[in-house]
Design an enzyme around this catalytic site. Structure first.
Site, PDB file in Angstrom:
ATOM      1  N   SER A 151       1.290   5.471  12.774  1.00 25.40           N
ATOM      2  CA  SER A 151       2.399   4.507  12.805  1.00 25.40           C
ATOM      3  C   SER A 151       3.591   5.089  13.552  1.00 25.40           C
ATOM      4  O   SER A 151       3.842   6.299  13.515  1.00 25.40           O
ATOM      5  CB  SER A 151       2.812   4.198  11.363  1.00 25.40           C
ATOM      6  OG  SER A 151       4.031   3.493  11.334  1.00 25.40           O
ATOM      7  N   TYR A 176       4.838   6.773   2.132  1.00 24.50           N
ATOM      8  CA  TYR A 176       3.898   6.153   3.075  1.00 24.50           C
ATOM      9  C   TYR A 176       4.000   6.818   4.446  1.00 24.50           C
ATOM     10  O   TYR A 176       3.006   7.245   5.030  1.00 24.50           O
ATOM     11  CB  TYR A 176       4.181   4.641   3.201  1.00 24.50           C
ATOM     12  CG  TYR A 176       3.630   4.045   4.464  1.00 24.50           C
ATOM     13  CD1 TYR A 176       2.273   3.780   4.584  1.00 24.50           C
ATOM     14  CD2 TYR A 176       4.456   3.788   5.561  1.00 24.50           C
ATOM     15  CE1 TYR A 176       1.753   3.270   5.765  1.00 24.50           C
ATOM     16  CE2 TYR A 176       3.952   3.277   6.741  1.00 24.50           C
ATOM     17  CZ  TYR A 176       2.606   3.017   6.835  1.00 24.50           C
ATOM     18  OH  TYR A 176       2.092   2.522   8.010  1.00 24.50           O
ATOM     19  N   LYS A 180       1.267   9.396   6.818  1.00 20.04           N
ATOM     20  CA  LYS A 180       0.839   9.290   8.231  1.00 20.04           C
ATOM     21  C   LYS A 180       1.078  10.621   8.949  1.00 20.04           C
ATOM     22  O   LYS A 180       0.237  11.080   9.724  1.00 20.04           O
ATOM     23  CB  LYS A 180       1.585   8.140   8.926  1.00 20.04           C
ATOM     24  CG  LYS A 180       1.214   6.766   8.397  1.00 20.04           C
ATOM     25  CD  LYS A 180      -0.250   6.425   8.644  1.00 20.04           C
ATOM     26  CE  LYS A 180      -0.709   5.156   7.969  1.00 20.04           C
ATOM     27  NZ  LYS A 180      -2.172   4.962   7.992  1.00 20.04           N
TER      28      LYS A 180
HETATM   29  C1  UD1 Z   1       7.228  -1.246   8.221  1.00 16.84           C
HETATM   30  C2  UD1 Z   1       7.033   0.240   8.316  1.00 16.84           C
HETATM   31  C3  UD1 Z   1       5.862   0.544   9.213  1.00 16.84           C
HETATM   32  C4  UD1 Z   1       4.636  -0.181   8.715  1.00 16.84           C
HETATM   33  C5  UD1 Z   1       4.939  -1.653   8.705  1.00 16.84           C
HETATM   34  C6  UD1 Z   1       3.755  -2.449   8.220  1.00 16.84           C
HETATM   35  C7  UD1 Z   1       8.904   1.774   8.255  1.00 16.84           C
HETATM   36  C8  UD1 Z   1      10.153   2.257   8.935  1.00 16.84           C
HETATM   37  N1  UD1 Z   1       8.234   0.843   8.883  1.00 16.84           N
HETATM   38  O1  UD1 Z   1       7.714  -1.646   9.476  1.00 16.84           O
HETATM   39  O2  UD1 Z   1       5.608   1.915   9.240  1.00 16.84           O
HETATM   40  O3  UD1 Z   1       3.554   0.113   9.560  1.00 16.84           O
HETATM   41  O4  UD1 Z   1       6.061  -1.903   7.850  1.00 16.84           O
HETATM   42  O5  UD1 Z   1       3.618  -2.398   6.854  1.00 16.84           O
HETATM   43  O6  UD1 Z   1       8.596   2.237   7.215  1.00 16.84           O
HETATM   44  N2  UD1 Z   1      12.896  -8.154   7.830  1.00 16.84           N
HETATM   45  C9  UD1 Z   1      13.771  -9.125   7.416  1.00 16.84           C
HETATM   46  N3  UD1 Z   1      13.405  -9.908   6.366  1.00 16.84           N
HETATM   47  C10 UD1 Z   1      12.223  -9.762   5.714  1.00 16.84           C
HETATM   48  C11 UD1 Z   1      11.323  -8.754   6.147  1.00 16.84           C
HETATM   49  C12 UD1 Z   1      11.695  -7.957   7.207  1.00 16.84           C
HETATM   50  O7  UD1 Z   1      14.854  -9.288   7.968  1.00 16.84           O
HETATM   51  O8  UD1 Z   1      11.957 -10.491   4.763  1.00 16.84           O
HETATM   52  C13 UD1 Z   1      13.260  -7.309   8.975  1.00 16.84           C
HETATM   53  C14 UD1 Z   1      13.354  -5.840   8.644  1.00 16.84           C
HETATM   54  O9  UD1 Z   1      14.605  -5.501   8.168  1.00 16.84           O
HETATM   55  C15 UD1 Z   1      13.017  -5.221  10.004  1.00 16.84           C
HETATM   56  C16 UD1 Z   1      12.073  -6.228  10.660  1.00 16.84           C
HETATM   57  O10 UD1 Z   1      12.264  -7.447   9.950  1.00 16.84           O
HETATM   58  O11 UD1 Z   1      14.174  -5.147  10.773  1.00 16.84           O
HETATM   59  C17 UD1 Z   1      10.625  -5.818  10.550  1.00 16.84           C
HETATM   60  O12 UD1 Z   1      10.344  -5.485   9.196  1.00 16.84           O
HETATM   61  P1  UD1 Z   1       8.848  -5.261   8.675  1.00 16.84           P
HETATM   62  O13 UD1 Z   1       7.980  -6.379   9.118  1.00 16.84           O
HETATM   63  O14 UD1 Z   1       8.943  -4.988   7.209  1.00 16.84           O
HETATM   64  O15 UD1 Z   1       8.347  -3.990   9.465  1.00 16.84           O
HETATM   65  P2  UD1 Z   1       8.999  -2.527   9.600  1.00 16.84           P
HETATM   66  O16 UD1 Z   1       9.936  -2.244   8.508  1.00 16.84           O
HETATM   67  O17 UD1 Z   1       9.491  -2.395  10.990  1.00 16.84           O
END
Ligand code: UD1
Length: 365
Positions: A151, A176, A180
């Site tokens: 990741s 997590y 990795k």
């Molecule tokens: C996370 C993990 C990544 C993992 C992936 C899949 C980290 C830093 N990243 O990625 O390693 O492979 O999940 O499980 O640990 N967001 C919202 N609202 C929501 C959900 C998300 O605004 O309800 C935003 C988050 O703040 C972020 C973006 O959307 O900015 C992506 O979030 P998300 O899909 O959870 O992925 P990551 O956090 O990037």
């Protein structure tokens, strides 16, 4: 009809194997976690490229119905063993039973960042334990090609963008993320020990979307933690409102930026990775490569793109930051182009349309 063998000794079905130039026949690839989101899409792409995927999954985070979806896409039976990938002896039975496994793609792992903070030992046992067990079983059965599901989380908050593979690995922000990093180190150490192993870690950015057939896709358990399943569930009325976590970040629209990659593109990268490993003359090698599109999109851009591509509105509100989020990260794709001869083909729009089609399919079940 597809079903998964309960005991690791029993095989459900098999079908003819085609030749593939870089491997000797028959070309079976073990896919741990093959019923999961990325694993299932990779099974499809392996089969399309002429390989025979052999799934090992304990269905802890996936549904058995995935196997039927796979069979409908592939038009042939799926080989699947229900087994715990942290159990070396079970894996050895499978390798023995199948024979001639040419390589392993190791997906089986827990991946919820928040849960890993609550239950670190579960993550260390499952993610690290399964990687050790898979490598042990491979050594015992002379299987030498290994693709590991890593990741971009290993980079933490990168100092330079796009993030290249030379960027330092940062202290992990969650158990997590640590699993990795540790698994990558374990693989490197095994190669360094002189074991006959050719290994490649694929550092994924943010996989989204679903197979265009809508036969397989992401199946989040409970409330989705990730953005795109939360968007599609909100659009479908399952969730009332999407929270956009943070709108005061130093980005153009104040929301975080990620590199969202269509899961079908990502799946194809695994096929390329295997081909590259198989074609390598070296007996001991380890490398790692970013797997992304090379372009970043903000949370608001993803929501807007979804709305435009599907014509469906998403009820959202801007809320506080989510602890632990990096501000922005997207991949340098130079190494993946050079090493794998691969780059993404599918757009963010396509990924969101496919994710929406999958969500609608789930509603109809
Ligand atoms: C996370 C993990 C990544 C993992 C992936 C899949 C980290 C830093 N990243 O990625 O390693 O492979 O999940 O499980 O640990 N967001 C919202 N609202 C929501 C959900 C998300 O605004 O309800 C935003 C988050 O703040 C972020 C973006 O959307 O900015 C992506 O979030 P998300 O899909 O959870 O992925 P990551 O956090 O990037």
């Amino acid at each position: 009809m597809a079903h998964c063998a309960q005991a690791a000794f029993f095989v459900v079905a098999t079908w003819p194997v085609w030749a593939y130039p870089s491997f000797s026949k028959p070309v079976k690839i073990l896919v741990t976690g093959g019923a999961g989101f990325i694993g299932s899409h990779t099974v499809v792409e392996l089969a399309a490229a002429g390989y025979t995927p052999v799934i090992v999954d304990n269905f802890q985070n996936s549904e058995r119905s995935v196997l039927q979806g796979l069979e409908r896409i592939m038009g042939r039976p799926v080989i699947c063993y229900e087994a715990d990938c942290a159990d070396t002896s079970e894996l050895e039975h499978i390798l023995q039973r199948e024979g001639n496994i040419a390589g392993v793609i190791h997906f089986a792992a827990d991946k919820a960042v928040g849960e890993s903070v609550q239950h670190p030992l579960k993550y260390y046992r499952n993610n690290i334990g399964s990687t050790v067990a898979v490598l042990e079983a491979m050594q015992a059965h002379d299987v030498h090609n290994f693709v590991f599901s890593s990741s971009c989380t290993v980079y933490g908050e990168p100092e330079q963008l796009p993030v290249t593979e030379q960027s330092p690995v940062q202290p992990a922000a969650s158990p997590y993320g640590n699993t990795k990093q540790v698994c990558e180190e374990i693989i490197r150490d095994v190669v360094g020990s002189g074991a006959r192993l050719k290994a490649l870690s694929l550092r994924y950015f943010n996989p989204i979307g679903a197979h265009p057939s809508a036969e397989i896709g992401e199946l989040p358990l409970g409330v989705p933690a990730n953005l795109v399943p939360f968007i599609t569930q909100t659009a479908a009325g399952i969730r009332q409102q999407l929270s956009v976590f943070g709108h005061d970040y130093p980005t153009a629209d104040g929301t975080c930026i990620r590199d969202y990659i269509h899961v079908v593109d990502l799946a194809q990268a695994h096929v390329r990775a295997l081909e590259v490993l198989a074609g390598q003359p070296a007996e001991h090698s380890y490398d790692f490569v970013n797997i992304g599109t090379g372009a970043g999109a903000s949370v608001l851009q993803v929501i807007n793109t979804f709305e435009q591509a599907t014509g469906v509105k998403v009820n959202y509100r801007l809320t506080d930051r989510r602890p632990g989020d990096v501000v922005q990260i997207y991949a340098s794709v130079e190494k993946s182009k050079r090493l794998l001869g691969w780059q993404t083909q599918l757009s963010l729009e396509q990924a969101l349309v496919d994710a929406w089609r999958w969500q609608q399919r789930l509603q109809g079940r």
